[in-house]
Design an enzyme around this catalytic site. Structure first.
Site, PDB file in Angstrom:
ATOM      1  N   SER A   1      10.866  70.802  41.038  1.00 11.58           N
ATOM      2  CA  SER A   1      10.029  71.782  39.758  1.00 11.58           C
ATOM      3  C   SER A   1       9.761  70.776  38.576  1.00 11.58           C
ATOM      4  O   SER A   1      10.213  69.550  38.524  1.00 11.58           O
ATOM      5  CB  SER A   1      10.878  72.699  39.443  1.00 11.58           C
ATOM      6  OG  SER A   1      12.055  72.288  38.587  1.00 11.58           O
ATOM      7  N   LYS A   2       9.107  71.489  37.588  1.00 17.05           N
ATOM      8  CA  LYS A   2       8.931  70.778  36.402  1.00 17.05           C
ATOM      9  C   LYS A   2      10.084  69.994  35.764  1.00 17.05           C
ATOM     10  O   LYS A   2       9.899  69.082  35.215  1.00 17.05           O
ATOM     11  CB  LYS A   2       8.261  71.948  35.498  1.00 17.05           C
ATOM     12  CG  LYS A   2       6.847  72.063  35.751  1.00 17.05           C
ATOM     13  CD  LYS A   2       6.048  71.582  34.672  1.00 17.05           C
ATOM     14  CE  LYS A   2       4.530  71.508  35.037  1.00 17.05           C
ATOM     15  NZ  LYS A   2       4.297  70.185  35.606  1.00 17.05           N
TER      16      LYS A   2
END
Ligand code: GLU
Length: 488
Positions: free
Chosen positions: A254-255
């Site tokens: 994820s980010k």
């Protein structure tokens, strides 16, 4: 005769495609190219609420950037088009209609409020979520009453209440789901759009897809799809579910782990060929050690047999290393061509545009070896382009060097450089190396002083080559500036 290999990449335009998604596209493309099959691009845009503007364009752009050409799909057409699901609604309606007539599906009139309540109740009782089948066996009178109330129904699929659904996944082997764990999912929504499940199987059938290669997260959809294929009397495709991609901490990528959208990597200066190589190794390997492979090598060796079942780890450091290797392998001309757009974009606004190719080409040998991403070339070269260097004069005075000595050393160097016949790195070295002792300094101190004077920083590419690239006048002007700073 075996049916031709036809695979598809079927993204939903619900955001900018991330690397996990693109890895799916890559494996499909490789699978098709390795076997001389067809690679189809299909946009699954039937979830209006989640559709994001610009996402479809970003998907095409991502594929084009990596060189993943599609044989059928948006822009190129094909015999089974259109390849955008929102343009194929009549097909889905027809299929839903057929399933209704056969008694394999039913109309459901439950309101969103009722469904919310039902879910809350299930959660409270710690029951698995899922539609409670209230409308599955409505009497004709009940149906009439609901119809006349004006509620727009959805179409739901009738999952067999018993039995199990088994299939052989090419990567995972035999997989079995108990039908009792599947709920009567929606096929057609009240807005007239199909759900993913309906549109997906209709299109895979219509487009004669032979193999479905998709992310592991879709594994639990597969029994639903198989039951739908069976209800329609269609031969299902083969399935292969690709391993997940995790961050180094083994949580879903994820980010938090850094960039995830493919085009962000382009902006950061990763090369598409490095990206392709790196992403291919997320779940596939040639053997247990080969890391660097050209597109052709990957195409000729790719097979699902070497796709692993276990999750792959996305390691940004490894990607950066690999990108550096690919950058070093570029010819200096090619490196310059690739770097130019980054310089155009990143250099301070006062630098005149367009940035001249010839000048940038002179800098290539000075920085190419140490460049890991093309975006870094801005910080590695900006002092070659700006008119005025910005730095504190104190930067010139390294470790106990006095102002007077620095002034003297710079003055001497400047006078000698003015009279130098040839202004190239060899002559500069021949002149300046012996001069260090003449001005009472050691070589590294003297060169450090000159480096700050001509670049405004302590770390820069090799000094004499840097001076040559800057040119005599610019070096002299900058030394003048340094003197002015010291004498102020
Ligand atoms: N539209 C789905 C997605 O966004 C496709 C899944 C599949 O390949 O069946 O990934």
């Amino acid at each position: 005769m075996t049916a031709p290999i036809r695979v598809r990449y079927a993204p939903s335009p619900t955001g900018y495609p991330h690397v996990g998604n693109i890895r799916t596209a890559i494996f499909n493309w490789l699978f098709a190219r390795h076997q001389g099959g067809s690679f189809i691009l299909r946009l699954e845009d039937t979830d209006l609420a989640r559709t994001v503007e610009g996402a479809a364009e970003a998907i095409l752009e991502s594929l084009l950037w990596l060189g993943l050409d599609w044989d059928e799909g948006p822009e190129v057409g094909g015999a089974f088009g259109p390849y955008i699901q929102s343009q194929r609604l009549p097909l889905y309606h027809e299929t839903a209609g057929r399933l209704l007539r056969q008694g394999a599906a039913y109309l459901c009139y439950c309101s969103p409020e009722r469904l919310d309540q039902m879910r809350a109740e299930q959660a409270r009782r710690k029951q698995p979520p899922g539609y409670d089948r209230r409308c599955r066996e409505l009497s004709p009178d009940e149906r009439k009453a609901l119809e006349s109330s004006g509620v727009k129904p959805v179409v739901r699929f009738k999952i067999p209440l018993e039995g199990q659904t088994t299939f052989t996944d090419i990567i995972r082997g035999e997989v079995t789901f108990q039908n009792s764990t599947l709920d009567d999912f929606v096929l057609l929504k009240s807005d007239g759009y199909p759900t993913y499940h309906l549109a997906n199987i209709v299109d895979d059938h219509e487009m004669q897809v032979s193999d479905v290669l998709r992310a592991e997260e879709w594994l639990s959809s597969t029994p639903r799809h198989l039951l739908l294929y069976a209800a329609m009397g269609y031969e299902p495709p083969r399935f292969a579910h690709l391993p997940m991609i995790l961050g180094p901490d083994r949580s879903k990528l994820s980010k938090r782990h850094g960039a995830t959208a493919l085009l962000e990597f382009r902006e950061q200066g990763y090369l598409p060929e490095a990206m392709l190589n790196f992403l291919t190794l997320l779940g596939w390997s040639l053997d247990d050690h080969t890391e660097l492979m050209s597109r052709e090598e990957i195409v000729s060796n790719f097979s699902l047999e070497r796709v692993s079942q276990t999750a792959a780890i996305f390691n940004h450091q490894k990607l950066e290393w690999m990108n550096g290797v690919y950058i070093r392998h570029l010819s200096p001309d090619e490196f310059t061509r690739r770097m130019l757009p980054f310089l155009e974009k990143g250099l301070p606004p006062e630098v005149t545009r367009p940035v001249p190719f010839e000048y940038a080409r002179r800098l290539a040998p000075l920085i190419q070896e140490r460049t890991k991403t093309l975006a870094e070339t801005v910080a590695l070269t900006d002092f070659f382009f700006v008119e005025q260097l910005q730095y504190e004069a104190s930067l010139l005075l390294d470790k106990g060097l006095s102002r007077e000595m620095a002034i003297q050393a710079l003055k001497t160097a400047r006078e000698r450089i003015e009279t130098l016949d040839q202004f190239d790195s060899a002559s500069l070295e021949g002149l300046l190396r012996p001069l260090a002792t003449g001005v009472g300094m050691n070589a590294s101190g003297f060169f450090g002083l000159l480096r700050v004077a001509v670049t405004g920083r302590k770390a820069a590419p090799p000094l004499f080559q840097t001076m040559e690239a800057l040119g005599r006048q610019r070096c002299l002007d900058r030394m003048e500036m340094a003197l002015a700073g010291l004498q102020r």
